[in-house]
Design an enzyme around this catalytic site. Structure first.
Site, PDB file in Angstrom:
ATOM      1  N   LEU A   9      28.202  58.780  29.004  1.00  0.00           N
ATOM      2  CA  LEU A   9      27.000  58.352  29.724  1.00  0.00           C
ATOM      3  C   LEU A   9      27.198  56.927  30.250  1.00  0.00           C
ATOM      4  O   LEU A   9      27.483  56.001  29.487  1.00  0.00           O
ATOM      5  CB  LEU A   9      25.779  58.411  28.803  1.00  0.00           C
ATOM      6  CG  LEU A   9      25.504  59.774  28.140  1.00  0.00           C
ATOM      7  CD1 LEU A   9      24.161  59.749  27.410  1.00  0.00           C
ATOM      8  CD2 LEU A   9      25.543  60.904  29.155  1.00  0.00           C
ATOM      9  N   ALA A  11      25.123  55.798  33.285  1.00  0.00           N
ATOM     10  CA  ALA A  11      24.209  55.794  34.430  1.00  0.00           C
ATOM     11  C   ALA A  11      23.262  54.603  34.438  1.00  0.00           C
ATOM     12  O   ALA A  11      22.576  54.365  35.430  1.00  0.00           O
ATOM     13  CB  ALA A  11      23.397  57.087  34.455  1.00  0.00           C
ATOM     14  N   ARG A  16      20.677  43.538  32.100  1.00  0.00           N
ATOM     15  CA  ARG A  16      20.848  42.354  31.251  1.00  0.00           C
ATOM     16  C   ARG A  16      22.198  41.677  31.483  1.00  0.00           C
ATOM     17  O   ARG A  16      22.366  40.499  31.151  1.00  0.00           O
ATOM     18  CB  ARG A  16      20.696  42.736  29.775  1.00  0.00           C
ATOM     19  CG  ARG A  16      19.260  43.058  29.359  1.00  0.00           C
ATOM     20  CD  ARG A  16      19.219  43.577  27.932  1.00  0.00           C
ATOM     21  NE  ARG A  16      19.828  42.660  26.992  1.00  0.00           N
ATOM     22  CZ  ARG A  16      20.178  42.992  25.745  1.00  0.00           C
ATOM     23  NH1 ARG A  16      19.995  44.242  25.324  1.00  0.00           N
ATOM     24  NH2 ARG A  16      20.705  42.112  24.940  1.00  0.00           N
ATOM     25  N   GLY A  78      16.152  59.507  30.828  1.00  0.00           N
ATOM     26  CA  GLY A  78      16.484  59.508  29.417  1.00  0.00           C
ATOM     27  C   GLY A  78      17.852  60.093  29.120  1.00  0.00           C
ATOM     28  O   GLY A  78      18.496  60.719  29.972  1.00  0.00           O
ATOM     29  N   ARG A 318      54.611  35.193  35.460  1.00  0.00           N
ATOM     30  CA  ARG A 318      53.770  36.084  36.253  1.00  0.00           C
ATOM     31  C   ARG A 318      54.420  37.466  36.365  1.00  0.00           C
ATOM     32  O   ARG A 318      55.546  37.672  35.907  1.00  0.00           O
ATOM     33  CB  ARG A 318      53.540  35.454  37.626  1.00  0.00           C
ATOM     34  CG  ARG A 318      52.691  34.177  37.570  1.00  0.00           C
ATOM     35  CD  ARG A 318      52.704  33.442  38.891  1.00  0.00           C
ATOM     36  NE  ARG A 318      52.270  34.288  39.999  1.00  0.00           N
ATOM     37  CZ  ARG A 318      52.482  33.992  41.280  1.00  0.00           C
ATOM     38  NH1 ARG A 318      53.153  32.897  41.611  1.00  0.00           N
ATOM     39  NH2 ARG A 318      52.062  34.807  42.220  1.00  0.00           N
ATOM     40  N   TYR A 372      58.960  32.347  50.586  1.00  0.00           N
ATOM     41  CA  TYR A 372      57.919  32.886  51.474  1.00  0.00           C
ATOM     42  C   TYR A 372      57.868  32.062  52.748  1.00  0.00           C
ATOM     43  O   TYR A 372      57.797  30.827  52.704  1.00  0.00           O
ATOM     44  CB  TYR A 372      56.580  32.837  50.731  1.00  0.00           C
ATOM     45  CG  TYR A 372      55.404  33.418  51.471  1.00  0.00           C
ATOM     46  CD1 TYR A 372      55.448  34.693  52.024  1.00  0.00           C
ATOM     47  CD2 TYR A 372      54.216  32.701  51.585  1.00  0.00           C
ATOM     48  CE1 TYR A 372      54.350  35.233  52.679  1.00  0.00           C
ATOM     49  CE2 TYR A 372      53.109  33.230  52.232  1.00  0.00           C
ATOM     50  CZ  TYR A 372      53.180  34.493  52.776  1.00  0.00           C
ATOM     51  OH  TYR A 372      52.092  35.029  53.424  1.00  0.00           O
TER      52      TYR A 372
END
Length: 452
Positions: A9, A11, A16, A78, A318, A372
């Site tokens: 569940l 949903a 909060r 519910g 990394r 780069y």
């Protein structure tokens, strides 16, 4: 073991949490809480997984694509109503059904298995409830059961008598039931309550009224069923997970000099006799072999450290960083998609990106691989036993040969052959007395300005 389906569940709106990210996708130890739960479910090889979605459905659908079905609960009426939405995607499935919550991420596979085992015991309970006994039962719903776990009543705290509130066995909300029993019982659940909702625990009381057996299984760790509904609870869950992982790491032969300052990821792998100094952080995807020493204030992610390697202090490894046996990186060294060969070292102030460094090579302080150009990445290859002098820039693509030397301060843009010396420096010009004359002129100018 019979086939089972897991219904998760997820949903709820999670208001909060106060976040644009769905509650169950917030990470703990680098992994979404929903994924922690799904990993435990997967240990038992379910026949089906269905995630019930509602608010923020697009995020969850994208997160579980290819790993689970989803179904929509709209409107949200519910927990019982939420479970009913999974009936259609499960179709004719007639095995056991395990009902879980996406914001209760730490349920162990062994606990799930215990629930399924109890469901298939000789007395064939209509439903199995996972109970827990917290230090403070607060306002949790109570599970009234005998010493063998047979339930006589499920009761919400507000509806419980003083005697029932004295019961310490609380309802976690997690359940198991056979599909045919589950759907039949849910069809009989009403919503005659203050919230006008259909509550999942009502199936237990309905089954008991029918004379059916319902049973409770109790977890020995109340933290296993702790729900997460706020940022504070998320932080508590992180702390709980980290504390467990630190204890596990030390039990398996790692030395943590200040355990409370070390943070692991969900998939960190440590060998034996690994030493981890204070304030080390592991991101996802790190594997550390035996005898590695990781020094203080280092951050590792997607990296592999082979036997006897040393990293730090203040090292940054990394994704794609590989340190071979006995290699060393020191303070303020960063590696990305780079391999440091056996015994090679980069002691300080260095960036190695998209590079391979041969065995025994020495990378001087301040060296960088210029990988780069603003559009593409290029590779730097450094041969065995090569010596790269301090403050050198290796402009990729470039190869430095075996036993080659690059003089300090060089900017190397062409390949260097085996055993060659490459020195790339501007001509040094000396002008005798120039500095003294400059200082004298500027001092007179400054004095004149003050008089004016």
């Amino acid at each position: 073991m019979t086939d089972f389906a897991a219904i998760i569940l997820a949903a709820g709106k999670g208001t909060r949490m106060k976040s644009d990210l769905h509650k169950v996708l917030h990470p703990i130890a680098g992994r979404a809480m929903l994924d922690h739960l799904m990993a435990s479910v997967d240990e038992l090889a379910p026949a089906h997984k269905v995630v019930v979605v509602g608010a923020g459905r697009e995020q969850i659908e994208a997160a579980v694509e290819g790993r689970a079905q989803t179904c929509l609960q709209e409107p949200q009426l519910g927990t019982g109503h939420a479970v009913q939405q999974a009936q259609s995607p499960l179709g004719s499935f007639d095995g056991d059904v395990l009902i879980l919550y996406g914001d209760v991420p730490f349920v162990r596979a062994a606990t799930m298995q215990a629930m399924l085992d109890r469901l298939n015991a000789e007395d064939a309970p209509a439903a199995v409830v996972l109970g827990f006994e917290p230090e403070d039962a607060l306002q949790y719903g109570r599970v009234i059961a005998d010493g063998d776990g047979a339930i006589s009543k499920m009761v919400e705290f507000k509806d419980a008598s003083e005697e029932e509130r004295a019961c310490r066995l609380c309802n976690s909300g997690l359940m198991a039931a056979r599909a045919k029993d589950l759907w039949a019982l849910l069809d009989r659940v009403g919503n005659d309550n203050a919230q006008g909702e259909y509550y999942l625990p009502d199936i237990v009381n309905i089954a008991i009224q029918d004379g059916r057996v319902c049973a409770a299984v109790t977890t020995d760790d109340p933290n296993e069923v702790a729900g997460i509904n706020s940022r504070a609870e998320l932080a508590q869950a992180e702390a709980q997970w980290q504390a467990f992982r630190r204890e596990e790491a030390m039990a398996e032969g790692a030395t943590l000099r200040a355990p409370e300052t070390v943070f692991f990821s969900f998939d960190t792998k440590l060998g034996r006799d690994v030493t981890i100094d204070p304030h080390v952080v592991f991101g996802p995807g790190v594997t550390v072999d035996d005898g590695v020493h990781i020094k203080s204030f280092s951050h590792l992610e997607g990296a592999t450290l082979h036997k006897g390697a040393q990293a730090g202090p203040y090292a940054r490894l990394r994704p794609g960083a590989v340190m071979k046996e006995g290699s060393f990186v020191g303070n303020f060294v960063e590696m990305k998609n780079a391999t440091l060969g056996p015994g090679a070292k980069a002691s300080h102030l260095t960036y190695l990106g998209d590079a391979t460094v041969g065995a025994g090579a020495n990378i001087g302080a301040g060296t960088i691989t210029c990988n780069y150009d603003g559009y593409f990445k290029y590779k730097t290859e450094i041969g065995e036993r090569a010596f790269i002098g301090s403050n050198s820039s290796l402009i990729a693509p470039v190869k430095i040969g075996k036993d080659a030397i690059v003089a300090a301060g060089s900017a190397v843009s062409r390949d260097v052959g085996d055993g060659d010396l490459r020195m790339v420096r501007g001509e040094q010009i000396v002008k005798p007395g120039w500095a003294d004359r400059f200082h004298d002129t500027m001092k007179r100018k400054k004095a004149a300005e003050k008089k004016g």
